[in-house]
Write an enzyme that holds these catalytic residues in place. Structure first.
Site, PDB file in Angstrom:
ATOM      1  N   TYR A 147       7.809  17.656  56.454  1.00 31.48           N
ATOM      2  CA  TYR A 147       8.346  16.465  57.119  1.00 31.48           C
ATOM      3  C   TYR A 147       7.780  15.184  56.497  1.00 31.48           C
ATOM      4  CZ  TYR A 147       9.372  13.151  60.890  1.00 31.48           C
ATOM      5  OH  TYR A 147       9.808  12.080  61.625  1.00 31.48           O
ATOM      6  N   ASN A 219       1.404  18.341  52.804  1.00 27.89           N
ATOM      7  CA  ASN A 219       1.770  17.349  53.824  1.00 27.89           C
ATOM      8  C   ASN A 219       1.070  17.715  55.127  1.00 27.89           C
ATOM      9  OD1 ASN A 219       3.495  15.065  54.628  1.00 27.89           O
ATOM     10  ND2 ASN A 219       4.529  16.551  55.932  1.00 27.89           N
ATOM     11  N   SER A 249       2.920  19.678  57.275  1.00 33.03           N
ATOM     12  CA  SER A 249       3.071  21.080  56.891  1.00 33.03           C
ATOM     13  C   SER A 249       2.658  21.242  55.436  1.00 33.03           C
ATOM     14  CB  SER A 249       4.528  21.540  57.048  1.00 33.03           C
ATOM     15  OG  SER A 249       4.988  21.369  58.374  1.00 33.03           O
ATOM     16  N   SER A 287       1.843  22.109  62.318  1.00 34.60           N
ATOM     17  CA  SER A 287       1.976  22.276  60.873  1.00 34.60           C
ATOM     18  C   SER A 287       2.740  23.551  60.543  1.00 34.60           C
ATOM     19  CB  SER A 287       0.577  22.327  60.233  1.00 34.60           C
ATOM     20  OG  SER A 287       0.668  22.318  58.834  1.00 34.60           O
ATOM     21  N   GLY A 288       3.733  23.418  59.679  1.00 31.17           N
ATOM     22  CA  GLY A 288       4.444  24.585  59.177  1.00 31.17           C
ATOM     23  C   GLY A 288       3.821  25.032  57.868  1.00 31.17           C
TER      24      GLY A 288
END
Length: 380
Positions: A147, A219, A249, A287-288
Site C-alpha cells: 500500500y 513498505n 507490507s 502488514s501483508g
C-alpha cells in the site's frame, strides 16, 4: 505525465561500508540467477492530476523467471503467508500445483486488477502460439501488492495496462534499479522512504556454485523497530520520525538456480520471515508479509504437452541449511538496499507527509561506533 524507467545508479548499503554476512553474486541482485530479468515502470509526479488531491508516485515491477524462452515455462515454486493482510494472485495454485507460469509483478494495492489484466494480455501476445491455439489454456500470472497511499494518489488507480507492458517489455538482465522505482516508488519502510531492493548470495552445494537471491518491495515496520547489523538504528535516528503506525507490507520474491522441489521452495519462502526479522519487524497486524520462492532449474514443457511421468532433480533436504542461510542474508540486505537507495519523497503543498530517506553515511557511522554489536563482513 512523467514516466521514469531509468535504472539510475544509486548507492547501495555496501557502498557505505555497511556490513552483511555471506558472499554476494557479481551483481548482488536477483539477476545473478541465470535467465531472470527485471523491469520497471515508474510514475513520479509532484502535482496532482486534474480533479485529484494527491500526486501520483507508483508503478509496476516485473520479474521474469525464464525471460528469453520462446514458450511459457512452468516454474516450480513455494509460497508463505507470514501475515495475510495483503494479496498475491495465483497463490492457491502455487500451494496445490507447486508451480506457476508467467511473470511475477508487484504494484500498489489498488492496482492488482489492472496489473493482472495487463499481464494476461502480455502473455497472450508474447506466447501467441501457445495461447491463441486450440488448447483453451488459462493464464494465472502472479501479482502482489503493498500500500502506497501515504505518498501516492492510490484511489486514482493510475496504473494502466501500458505501464504493465512497459515493465514487462523493459525487463533485462544486469544491474537492478532500487529505491523509488517500479512498484516501490511510493513505499515507506521503518518510517524512512522504502521501495525496491535486491541482493544475492553465492553458495557451493556438492562443489557446484549456485545462487540464491531476492527482490523485496519494502513498505513495512516502525522507526523504533529498525535494526541493521545488530544495532538499533531506528532508536538512534529518531529525528524526523513521524511516529507512523505499522500499516504497510512487504513482498519478498526469492529466486534460485538450485534444483528444488515445491515442498523445498515452500520451506525456502518461509525463511524470508527470518530475513525481514533481522531488520526488526515483528510482522505487524496491518502488514501483508507474503513471500514467494521459485527455482529456474527443472524446466519442463507446459503440463498438457509434458510426458505422463515427469523426472526432476532435487537437492537433498539434509544439505539445505546453506540455502536457507543464503536466503535469509539476501532478504535482509535487500531491505536495507531498498532504503539506502531510496530518495526523500513528499513535502509538497499537495502531500500528506514528507518521508525522509535514511542517510547511509549515518548508518555506517552508527555501526562503526557500536563494534560490539556487529562483526559482519563488507566484502563483495
Amino acid at each position: 505525465m512523467a514516466t521514469d524507467t531509468s535504472a539510475e545508479k544509486r548507492k547501495r548499503a555496501r557502498d557505505f561500508g555497511i556490513p552483511f554476512d555471506g558472499t554476494p553474486g557479481p551483481l548482488n541482485a536477483i539477476t545473478d540467477v541465470g535467465g531472470v530479468h527485471v523491469g520497471f515502470s515508474t510514475v513520479r509526479e509532484e502535482t496532482p492530476r486534474p480533479g485529484r488531491k494527491l500526486p501520483v508516485r507508483t508503478g509496476v515491477t516485473a520479474i521474469l523467471p525464464h525471460a528469453t524462452a520462446d514458450e511459457p515455462v512452468p516454474v516450480f515454486a513455494g509460497i508463505h503467508r507470514f501475515n495475510g493482510n495483503g494479496e498475491m494472485t495465483g497463490s492457491h495454485w502455487i500451494k496445490d500445483g507447486g508451480y506457476f507460469v508467467g511473470p511475477v509483478l508487484i504494484t500498489n494495492t489498488h492496482s492488482v486488477g489492472i496489473t493482472h489484466h495487463g499481464a494476461v494480455r502480455w502473455m497472450i501476445d508474447r506466447y501467441a502460439a501457445t495461447y491463441e491455439g486450440d488448447d483453451h489454456l488459462w493464464l494465472m500470472p502472479v501479482v502482489a501488492e503493498t500500500y502506497d497511499g501515504l505518498l501516492n494518489d492510490i484511489n486514482g488507480q493510475h496504473v494502466t495496462v501500458d505501464h504493465v507492458f512497459e515493465a514487462l517489455n523493459g525487463a533485462r538482465a544486469g544491474p537492478v534499479a532500487e529505491g523509488n522505482v517500479g512498484g516501490g516508488t511510493g513505499m515507506i519502510a521503518y518510517g524512512f522512504k522504502g521501495g525496491t531492493g535486491t541482493a544475492s548470495r553465492r553458495i557451493a552445494i556438492s562443489g557446484q556454485e549456485s545462487t540464491v537471491a531476492a527482490v523485496v518491495q519494502a513498505n513495512h515496520g516502525r522507526r523504533d523497530w529498525l535494526t541493521i547489523g545488530g544495532v538499533p538504528v531506528g532508536k538512534l535516528l529518531k529525528e524526523g520520525d513521524l511516529g507512523l503506525s505499522e500499516r504497510g507490507s512487504i513482498i519478498v520474491v526469492i529466486a534460485t538456480d538450485l534444483p528444488l522441489a515445491p515442498h523445498q521452495l515452500q520451506k525456502l519462502a518461509r525463511r524470508a520471515a527470518i530475513g525481514i526479522g533481522r531488520n526488526g519487524t515483528i510482522g505487524g497486524n496491518n502488514s501483508g508479509d507474503i513471500f514467494l520462492a521459485f527455482s529456474t532449474a527443472n524446466p519442463h514443457p507446459m503440463r498438457h504437452k509434458a510426458d505422463a511421468v515427469l523426472t526432476i532433480a532435487m537437492v537433498n533436504d539434509e544439505i539445505l541449511d546453506p540455502v536457507y542461510e543464503a536466503a535469509v542474508q539476501s532478504v535482509e540486505e535487500a531491505v536495507v538496499n531498498a532504503m539506502i537507495a531510496a530518495e526523500t519523497t513528499g513535502g509538497t503543498p499537495h502531500d500528506r507527509h514528507r518521508i525522509e530517506a535514511i542517510d547511509g553515511s549515518k548508518v555506517a557511522d552508527l555501526l562503526r561506533r557500536h563494534p560490539g554489536e556487529t562483526t559482519r563482513s563488507t566484502s563483495g
